[in-house]
Design an enzyme around this catalytic site. Structure first.
Site, PDB file in Angstrom:
ATOM      1  N   LEU A   8      23.263  26.979   2.340  1.00 26.16           N
ATOM      2  CA  LEU A   8      23.029  27.887   1.209  1.00 26.16           C
ATOM      3  C   LEU A   8      22.269  29.129   1.658  1.00 26.16           C
ATOM      4  O   LEU A   8      21.160  29.030   2.188  1.00 26.16           O
ATOM      5  CB  LEU A   8      22.224  27.170   0.122  1.00 26.16           C
ATOM      6  CG  LEU A   8      22.833  25.865  -0.399  1.00 26.16           C
ATOM      7  CD1 LEU A   8      21.979  25.314  -1.532  1.00 26.16           C
ATOM      8  CD2 LEU A   8      24.267  26.087  -0.851  1.00 26.16           C
ATOM      9  N   GLY A  11      20.709  33.315  -1.844  1.00 30.27           N
ATOM     10  CA  GLY A  11      19.530  33.699  -2.623  1.00 30.27           C
ATOM     11  C   GLY A  11      18.984  35.040  -2.196  1.00 30.27           C
ATOM     12  O   GLY A  11      19.235  35.526  -1.090  1.00 30.27           O
ATOM     13  N   ARG A  15      10.618  36.679  -2.574  1.00 31.31           N
ATOM     14  CA  ARG A  15       9.238  36.570  -2.083  1.00 31.31           C
ATOM     15  C   ARG A  15       9.042  37.183  -0.696  1.00 31.31           C
ATOM     16  O   ARG A  15       7.915  37.341  -0.242  1.00 31.31           O
ATOM     17  CB  ARG A  15       8.810  35.089  -2.102  1.00 31.31           C
ATOM     18  CG  ARG A  15       8.661  34.536  -3.507  1.00 31.31           C
ATOM     19  CD  ARG A  15       8.621  33.010  -3.540  1.00 31.31           C
ATOM     20  NE  ARG A  15       9.956  32.400  -3.492  1.00 31.31           N
ATOM     21  CZ  ARG A  15      10.199  31.095  -3.565  1.00 31.31           C
ATOM     22  NH1 ARG A  15       9.182  30.256  -3.673  1.00 31.31           N
ATOM     23  NH2 ARG A  15      11.432  30.626  -3.520  1.00 31.31           N
ATOM     24  N   GLY A  77      21.331  29.566  -9.066  1.00 28.96           N
ATOM     25  CA  GLY A  77      20.646  28.355  -8.632  1.00 28.96           C
ATOM     26  C   GLY A  77      21.366  27.613  -7.515  1.00 28.96           C
ATOM     27  O   GLY A  77      22.544  27.860  -7.229  1.00 28.96           O
ATOM     28  N   ASN A 169      10.687  17.150  -1.760  1.00 27.87           N
ATOM     29  CA  ASN A 169      12.100  17.341  -1.436  1.00 27.87           C
ATOM     30  C   ASN A 169      12.240  18.387  -0.329  1.00 27.87           C
ATOM     31  O   ASN A 169      11.867  19.535  -0.493  1.00 27.87           O
ATOM     32  CB  ASN A 169      12.857  17.803  -2.693  1.00 27.87           C
ATOM     33  CG  ASN A 169      14.318  18.097  -2.399  1.00 27.87           C
ATOM     34  OD1 ASN A 169      14.930  17.426  -1.561  1.00 27.87           O
ATOM     35  ND2 ASN A 169      14.867  19.087  -3.077  1.00 27.87           N
ATOM     36  N   ASN A 226       9.879  31.161   2.508  1.00 27.66           N
ATOM     37  CA  ASN A 226       9.977  31.950   1.284  1.00 27.66           C
ATOM     38  C   ASN A 226       9.206  33.256   1.408  1.00 27.66           C
ATOM     39  O   ASN A 226       9.507  34.222   0.720  1.00 27.66           O
ATOM     40  CB  ASN A 226       9.455  31.150   0.088  1.00 27.66           C
ATOM     41  CG  ASN A 226      10.249  29.858  -0.103  1.00 27.66           C
ATOM     42  OD1 ASN A 226      11.469  29.853  -0.013  1.00 27.66           O
ATOM     43  ND2 ASN A 226       9.553  28.765  -0.330  1.00 27.66           N
ATOM     44  N   TYR A 364      12.428  57.855  40.707  1.00 29.00           N
ATOM     45  CA  TYR A 364      13.491  57.615  39.728  1.00 29.00           C
ATOM     46  C   TYR A 364      14.825  57.594  40.438  1.00 29.00           C
ATOM     47  O   TYR A 364      15.203  58.554  41.110  1.00 29.00           O
ATOM     48  CB  TYR A 364      13.513  58.692  38.636  1.00 29.00           C
ATOM     49  CG  TYR A 364      14.769  58.579  37.798  1.00 29.00           C
ATOM     50  CD1 TYR A 364      15.000  57.424  37.044  1.00 29.00           C
ATOM     51  CD2 TYR A 364      15.747  59.561  37.805  1.00 29.00           C
ATOM     52  CE1 TYR A 364      16.166  57.268  36.310  1.00 29.00           C
ATOM     53  CE2 TYR A 364      16.922  59.416  37.073  1.00 29.00           C
ATOM     54  CZ  TYR A 364      17.119  58.262  36.330  1.00 29.00           C
ATOM     55  OH  TYR A 364      18.282  58.105  35.625  1.00 29.00           O
ATOM     56  N   ASN A 375      14.512  53.233  53.130  1.00 32.00           N
ATOM     57  CA  ASN A 375      13.145  53.482  52.661  1.00 32.00           C
ATOM     58  C   ASN A 375      13.174  54.686  51.718  1.00 32.00           C
ATOM     59  O   ASN A 375      13.581  55.776  52.108  1.00 32.00           O
ATOM     60  CB  ASN A 375      12.233  53.767  53.845  1.00 32.00           C
ATOM     61  CG  ASN A 375      10.803  53.942  53.368  1.00 32.00           C
ATOM     62  OD1 ASN A 375      10.092  52.980  53.172  1.00 32.00           O
ATOM     63  ND2 ASN A 375      10.403  55.184  53.130  1.00 32.00           N
TER      64      ASN A 375
END
Ligand code: UD1
Ligand code: CA
Length: 448
Positions: A8, A11, A15, A77, A169, A226, A364, A375
């Protein structure tokens, strides 16, 4: 026995206070939905359906074609969410696992245990519970006089006595598929205006079935996310889990509290991870290496016996026996051959440095192919960009590049050539030649 799974993830995650869908918030470098789906798939489910809704396109974009999707267009739900997967999970599957997408710590072992228990259960479902003194936010488990589960009551609807219940649960269930689909049609509307999956327990009891439950061994697995406070808790636990696995496989982690390794990273035996090390993405590190302190490695291959101190590197390859740092940087396409030494303040991008080549200080190197035992003197720069295009530099074996040489690309420097300190090299240098000055000119020819 055919098993399917439903995760699921529709949702809103109100929160979290976020524009990102909750299940895409990351734990140890991966969206939490990744872990939920992985556990479901590894538990033996032949098909995994992710219920999407809020931010569904983004979730689908992340998970791709590896799973099926069911759309819950209105978030009414958890019961309603499962029902949205009705089309996707037909009765050809005998059993179906249902988990919340916001529980990334739940393991495949725990899910398998749930399935095994349900297989020997005559009733239509088995659910997972945990006993905890910190019940905040969880549904409470109500048991009857024969100790069987008779209901799950959501926290908002609990009486003061029910609030005191410590069995909770978890949000992971295994159902008989056929029974589930018809039971979901009978869900009552909750006072909050939602259809709660948890109310199927009451329906099973009404139907005269005994609801089975098993209790978690390690409550931390059941952490549901949550809020961002819980996100950080989950991160800490997942990190610990990953590091413990590595340690048991022979990797030394000096300070687990300050070592950050993603689940995707592989590390060989006897490698030592010093504090403040970050290993991320598709990274492989060989054995007998010392990594860190203060090092960040993303999507890299590192060979055996390497020392990598205070380095940032991404999308690079480092072969055996390389010694890097402190304060070096490898960018994408950097490839250091065996035994290369890259000292402080060196940066390499899209370049190969051959075996035994040394680049000790402040240089670089970009778009270059460099031979063996070269070298590279302090302050050397490949001037690879003319403002429009990148140009290549090719350097042969045993070349000596003097300190502060500017290599203006495109450029070829032959084997055994030398450049003087401060040279600005604008033309190719043949093998064995020595060039000095600005612009660099030959001063003497070897072997002629
Ligand atoms: C849920 C359980 C609660 C349990 C807790 C464990 C219900 C009614 N409650 O509460 O008993 O203790 O998990 O963490 O099931 N979702 C949808 N569609 C929706 C609503 C939710 O897909 O319409 C998804 C969410 O994305 C989430 C999961 O279902 O992944 C759980 O939803 P959430 O709102 O977090 O439920 P909890 O209040 O935590
Ligand atoms: Ca939740």
């Amino acid at each position: 026995m055919k098993l399917a799974s439903i995760v699921l993830a529709a949702g809103k995650g109100t929160r979290m206070k976020s524009s990102l869908p909750k299940v895409l918030h990351q734990i140890c470098g991966q969206p939490m939905i990744h872990f939920a789906v992985q556990a479901a798939q590894n538990s033996g489910a032949g098909k995994t359906t992710v219920v999407i809704g809020h931010g569904g396109e983004k979730v689908q974009q992340y998970l791709g074609a590896g799973v099926d999707y069911a759309l819950q267009s209105e978030q009414l739900g958890t019961g309603h969410a499962v029902l949205s997967a009705n089309q996707a999970v037909s009765n050809e599957f005998d059993y179906v696992l249902v988990t919340n997408g916001d529980m990334p710590l739940l393991t495949e072992e725990t899910l398998r245990q749930l399935v095994v228990t349900q297989l020997s259960n005559t009733g239509p479902l088995t659910l997972m519970t945990m006993v905890s003194d910190d019940p905040m936010g969880f549904g409470r488990i109500l048991r009857g006089c024969d100790d069987s589960v008779i209901a799950i009551v959501e926290e908002v609807q609990c009486t003061p006595e029910q609030l005191a219940i410590r069995e909770l649960n978890v949000g992971a269930y295994c159902f008989k598929t056929k029974w589930l689909w018809q039971a979901l049609q009978r869900l009552p509307l909750s006072p909050k205006g939602e259809y709660y999956l948890t109310d199927v327990v009451g329906i099973a009891v009404e139907d005269g079935f005994r609801v089975a439950a098993i209790t978690m061994k390690d409550n931390r697995e059941a952490l549901g996310i949550n809020t961002r406070v819980q996100l950080a808790e989950a991160e800490a636990f997942m990190r610990k889990r990953i590091l413990e696995k590595l340690m048991l496989d022979g990797v030394t982690v000096i300070d687990p509290a300050s070592t950050y390794v993603e689940e995707t990273v592989k590390i060989g035996m006897d490698t030592i991870l010093q504090p403040n090390t970050f290993l991320r993405g598709d990274t492989f590190i060989g054995s007998d290496c010392e990594i860190g302190p203060n090092t960040m490695i993303t999507d890299c291959r590192v060979g055996n016996h390497c020392t990598i101190l205070s380095v940032v590197m991404e999308k690079a390859i480092v072969e055996d026996g390389v010694d890097m740092g402190p304060f070096a940087r490898l960018r994408k396409g950097a490839h250091l051959g065996p035994g290369v030494h890259l000292g402080n303040f060196g940066e390499v991008k899209d370049s190969y440095l051959g075996a035994g080549t040394k680049m000790g200080h402040f240089s670089y190197i970009g778009n270059a192919t460099i031979g063996k035992d070269v070298n590279i003197g302090a302050g050397t720069i490949t001037c690879n960009y003319d403002g429009e295009k990148k140009h290549p530099t090719v350097i042969g074996d045993r070349v000596f590049i003097g300190s502060d040489t500017m290599l203006v690309a495109p450029l070829n420097i032959g084997d055994d050539a030398k450049t003087g300190a401060g040279a600005v090299v604008t033309h190719d240098v043949p093998a064995g030649e020595v060039v000095v000055g600005v612009p660099a000119k030959p001063i003497r020819m070897k072997n002629k």
